[in-house]
Design a protein around this motif. Structure first.
Motif, PDB file in Angstrom:
ATOM      1  N   LEU A 110       7.081   9.441  -7.215  1.00 13.58           N
ATOM      2  CA  LEU A 110       6.037  10.401  -6.850  1.00 13.58           C
ATOM      3  C   LEU A 110       5.554  10.143  -5.430  1.00 13.58           C
ATOM      4  O   LEU A 110       5.105   9.049  -5.097  1.00 13.58           O
ATOM      5  N   LYS A 111       5.644  11.164  -4.598  1.00 12.80           N
ATOM      6  CA  LYS A 111       5.219  11.030  -3.199  1.00 12.80           C
ATOM      7  C   LYS A 111       3.742  11.365  -3.087  1.00 12.80           C
ATOM      8  O   LYS A 111       3.305  12.428  -3.497  1.00 12.80           O
ATOM      9  N   THR A 112       2.995  10.446  -2.521  1.00  9.23           N
ATOM     10  CA  THR A 112       1.576  10.638  -2.257  1.00  9.23           C
ATOM     11  C   THR A 112       1.360  10.464  -0.760  1.00  9.23           C
ATOM     12  O   THR A 112       2.303  10.162  -0.022  1.00  9.23           O
ATOM     13  N   LYS A 113       0.120  10.585  -0.298  1.00  6.48           N
ATOM     14  CA  LYS A 113      -0.129  10.399   1.137  1.00  6.48           C
ATOM     15  C   LYS A 113       0.162   8.960   1.575  1.00  6.48           C
ATOM     16  O   LYS A 113       0.437   8.712   2.735  1.00  6.48           O
ATOM     17  N   GLU A 114       0.137   8.015   0.626  1.00  2.44           N
ATOM     18  CA  GLU A 114       0.463   6.621   0.946  1.00  2.44           C
ATOM     19  C   GLU A 114       1.965   6.352   0.903  1.00  2.44           C
ATOM     20  O   GLU A 114       2.421   5.301   1.306  1.00  2.44           O
ATOM     21  N   GLY A 115       2.728   7.285   0.358  1.00  7.22           N
ATOM     22  CA  GLY A 115       4.171   7.095   0.223  1.00  7.22           C
ATOM     23  C   GLY A 115       4.576   7.149  -1.236  1.00  7.22           C
ATOM     24  O   GLY A 115       3.979   7.873  -2.019  1.00  7.22           O
ATOM     25  N   PHE A 116       5.571   6.377  -1.612  1.00  7.69           N
ATOM     26  CA  PHE A 116       6.037   6.323  -3.001  1.00  7.69           C
ATOM     27  C   PHE A 116       6.293   4.864  -3.326  1.00  7.69           C
ATOM     28  O   PHE A 116       6.311   4.005  -2.445  1.00  7.69           O
ATOM     29  N   VAL A 117       6.518   4.580  -4.599  1.00  5.89           N
ATOM     30  CA  VAL A 117       6.712   3.190  -5.018  1.00  5.89           C
ATOM     31  C   VAL A 117       8.138   2.745  -4.694  1.00  5.89           C
ATOM     32  O   VAL A 117       8.340   1.864  -3.861  1.00  5.89           O
ATOM     33  N   PHE A 118       9.125   3.322  -5.356  1.00  3.41           N
ATOM     34  CA  PHE A 118      10.538   3.017  -5.107  1.00  3.41           C
ATOM     35  C   PHE A 118      11.366   4.261  -5.393  1.00  3.41           C
ATOM     36  O   PHE A 118      11.047   5.026  -6.296  1.00  3.41           O
ATOM     37  N   ASN A 119      12.454   4.433  -4.647  1.00  2.00           N
ATOM     38  CA  ASN A 119      13.458   5.424  -5.018  1.00  2.00           C
ATOM     39  C   ASN A 119      14.307   4.818  -6.123  1.00  2.00           C
ATOM     40  O   ASN A 119      14.622   3.620  -6.081  1.00  2.00           O
ATOM     41  N   VAL A 120      14.659   5.633  -7.084  1.00  5.86           N
ATOM     42  CA  VAL A 120      15.479   5.184  -8.202  1.00  5.86           C
ATOM     43  C   VAL A 120      16.831   5.879  -8.118  1.00  5.86           C
ATOM     44  O   VAL A 120      16.914   7.083  -7.892  1.00  5.86           O
ATOM     45  N   ASP A 121      17.887   5.098  -8.312  1.00  6.19           N
ATOM     46  CA  ASP A 121      19.240   5.642  -8.351  1.00  6.19           C
ATOM     47  C   ASP A 121      19.814   5.327  -9.723  1.00  6.19           C
ATOM     48  O   ASP A 121      20.089   4.172 -10.042  1.00  6.19           O
TER      49      ASP A 121
END
Length: 175
Positions: A110-121
């Protein structure tokens, strides 16, 4: 933030940075799993016998994550595909675990103004993006016995149980 500051100050070796980023990723996976599980339990209940594990591959499995790494994971469950959850809106175990995997990916990405946690593949699952997001243990084993390529087997060399039911994950890896 703490890892980055200590890295910039020279307080950590490259190996320590990788280990700590990996530990952070595992805690984030556990938190995403808990958040997703709670949301689904409220609506559908849970399967009584089936269990769910998140298997880390690649740099996650090898505890070698670096800044910007994505998480190579496979969602695996044990038990009867047709077992039904016990809640307001019962669904099959397979459906439940697919929804769980989707929510975990959503929570982490989930993209927020702070960024995201991790991309998942999750493309290293059997049949890649064309295959189901979540795979049963029986389907995983059958795939690796019958259809797998050398590079797919290599991807499992560093495989580890990283979140969910870790005991189940370890049993899956023994198989």
């Amino acid at each position: 933030f703490r890892i980055g500051v200590n890295d910039l100050r020279g307080g950590l070796t490259a190996r320590q940075v990788s280990t700590q980023i990996t530990m952070l990723a595992e805690e984030c996976l556990e938190a995403a799993y808990a958040i997703a599980l709670l949301a689904l339990q409220e609506r559908h209940g849970t399967p009584e016998k089936a269990r769910f594990a998140i298997i880390g591959l690649g740099k996650l499995g090898g505890k070698e994550l670096i800044y910007g790494s994505d998480l190579d994971i496979v969602f695996v469950y044990t038990g009867d595909d047709e077992e039904r959850t016990r809640g307001r809106e019962p669904i099959t175990a397979h459906e439940f675990f697919v929804k769980l995997g989707q929510r975990i990916i959503s929570v982490l990405g989930l993209k927020t103004k702070e960024g995201f946690v991790f991309n998942v593949d999750a493309r290293l699952r059997p049949s890649g993006s064309a295959g189901p997001l979540v795979v049963s243990l029986n389907a995983l084993i059958a795939y690796h016995r019958e259809k797998t390529s050398v590079w797919e087997r290599q991807a499992y060399l560093k495989a580890r149980s990283v979140a969910g039911d870790k005991t189940t994950g370890e049993a899956i890896l023994k198989e």
